[in-house]
Design an enzyme around this catalytic site. Structure first.
Site, PDB file in Angstrom:
ATOM      1  N   ASP A  11       0.965  -1.308  -0.175  1.00 22.04           N
ATOM      2  CA  ASP A  11      -0.062  -0.031  -0.045  1.00 22.04           C
ATOM      3  C   ASP A  11       0.902   1.487  -0.054  1.00 22.04           C
ATOM      4  O   ASP A  11       1.973   1.185   0.565  1.00 22.04           O
ATOM      5  CB  ASP A  11      -0.905   0.049   1.309  1.00 22.04           C
ATOM      6  CG  ASP A  11      -2.148   1.168   1.069  1.00 22.04           C
ATOM      7  OD1 ASP A  11      -2.476   1.198  -0.042  1.00 22.04           O
ATOM      8  OD2 ASP A  11      -2.658   1.426   1.966  1.00 22.04           O
ATOM      9  N   GLY A  12       0.318   2.219  -0.485  1.00 25.87           N
ATOM     10  CA  GLY A  12       1.055   3.458  -0.405  1.00 25.87           C
ATOM     11  C   GLY A  12      -0.022   4.388   0.104  1.00 25.87           C
ATOM     12  O   GLY A  12      -1.443   4.289  -0.157  1.00 25.87           O
ATOM     13  N   GLU A  55       2.357   3.986  -4.046  1.00 27.31           N
ATOM     14  CA  GLU A  55       1.693   2.683  -4.559  1.00 27.31           C
ATOM     15  C   GLU A  55       2.827   1.840  -5.098  1.00 27.31           C
ATOM     16  O   GLU A  55       3.065   0.598  -4.974  1.00 27.31           O
ATOM     17  CB  GLU A  55       0.498   2.651  -5.188  1.00 27.31           C
ATOM     18  CG  GLU A  55      -0.631   3.431  -4.467  1.00 27.31           C
ATOM     19  CD  GLU A  55      -1.315   2.446  -3.572  1.00 27.31           C
ATOM     20  OE1 GLU A  55      -0.941   1.442  -3.122  1.00 27.31           O
ATOM     21  OE2 GLU A  55      -2.275   3.006  -2.587  1.00 27.31           O
ATOM     22  N   ASP A  81      -4.448  -2.657  -3.280  1.00 27.68           N
ATOM     23  CA  ASP A  81      -5.752  -1.899  -3.542  1.00 27.68           C
ATOM     24  C   ASP A  81      -5.488  -0.806  -4.759  1.00 27.68           C
ATOM     25  O   ASP A  81      -6.548  -0.137  -5.246  1.00 27.68           O
ATOM     26  CB  ASP A  81      -6.270  -1.222  -2.201  1.00 27.68           C
ATOM     27  CG  ASP A  81      -5.435  -0.214  -1.716  1.00 27.68           C
ATOM     28  OD1 ASP A  81      -4.523   0.391  -2.065  1.00 27.68           O
ATOM     29  OD2 ASP A  81      -5.848   0.070  -0.581  1.00 27.68           O
ATOM     30  N   HIS A  91      -9.646  -0.423   2.494  1.00 32.88           N
ATOM     31  CA  HIS A  91     -10.348  -0.007   3.778  1.00 32.88           C
ATOM     32  C   HIS A  91     -11.443  -0.942   3.819  1.00 32.88           C
ATOM     33  O   HIS A  91     -12.696  -0.357   4.239  1.00 32.88           O
ATOM     34  CB  HIS A  91     -10.774   1.618   3.661  1.00 32.88           C
ATOM     35  CG  HIS A  91      -9.680   2.405   3.413  1.00 32.88           C
ATOM     36  ND1 HIS A  91      -8.407   2.621   4.512  1.00 32.88           N
ATOM     37  CD2 HIS A  91      -9.158   2.847   2.187  1.00 32.88           C
ATOM     38  CE1 HIS A  91      -7.653   3.239   3.771  1.00 32.88           C
ATOM     39  NE2 HIS A  91      -7.985   3.573   2.691  1.00 32.88           N
ATOM     40  N   ASP A 108      -1.938  -0.206   5.025  1.00 31.32           N
ATOM     41  CA  ASP A 108      -2.310   1.027   4.974  1.00 31.32           C
ATOM     42  C   ASP A 108      -1.924   1.880   6.251  1.00 31.32           C
ATOM     43  O   ASP A 108      -1.261   2.822   6.274  1.00 31.32           O
ATOM     44  CB  ASP A 108      -3.799   0.973   4.943  1.00 31.32           C
ATOM     45  CG  ASP A 108      -4.300   2.431   5.023  1.00 31.32           C
ATOM     46  OD1 ASP A 108      -3.993   3.283   4.103  1.00 31.32           O
ATOM     47  OD2 ASP A 108      -5.056   2.919   6.127  1.00 31.32           O
TER      48      ASP A 108
END
Length: 154
Positions: free
Chosen positions: A14-15, A54, A76, A133, A143
């Site tokens: 994740d970023g 990301e 994501d 999320h 995250d």
């Protein structure tokens, strides 16, 4: 008969960014299911974009591997997923250029896309999209790590 894909390693990435551009962070979890070994890593930058973070998460995760592997990548980021599976082959064919209207323009973040391409040549990677999320434990954890990584730069 279709080839099966058995991942040796699971990579969750994740970023995150506070503002876009702004301070950003990236994070990954590498998991080796057969041994149960797991590694978490994250980092941040003072002035960046969400898309760059990301990409950086995936690049850093892949660079950590000491040998070629079969990897299932969970992210994501539609940007990373579509980039890897749809856009990158066209960009490479067009010398890292994309069509914007009638003009050819350099691909945004081409420095990172080229690094990712280099890693993808070493490994066999399957992209799996995860809803962000949404209560996915590993996605929520990366995250959290990515957000924590940019806090010192705020």
């Amino acid at each position: 008969m279709a080839a099966t894909f058995e991942p040796e390693v699971l990579l969750f990435t994740d970023g995150a960014c506070s503002g876009n551009p702004g301070p950003g962070g990236w994070a990954f979890i590498l998991r080796h299911p057969s041994t149960g070994k797991e590694m978490e890593k994250s980092g941040g930058e003072r002035d960046t974009t969400n898309n760059r973070m990301e990409l950086m998460a995936v690049i850093q995760g892949l660079q950590t591997l000491s040998r070629a592997c079969s990897i299932e990548l969970f992210t994501d980021s539609v940007y990373v997923g579509k980039g890897m599976t749809e856009w990158m082959p066209k960009w490479k064919k067009n010398n890292w250029q994309r069509k914007e209207g009638k003009q050819w323009k350099p691909v945004k973040n081409d420095d990172l896309w080229k690094q990712l391409d280099e890693q993808l040549q070493k490994h066999r990677v399957k992209y799996t999209r995860v809803a962000g999320h949404s209560g996915h434990p590993e996605n929520d954890r990366v995250d959290e790590l990515a957000v924590a990584a940019y806090q010192p730069y705020r």
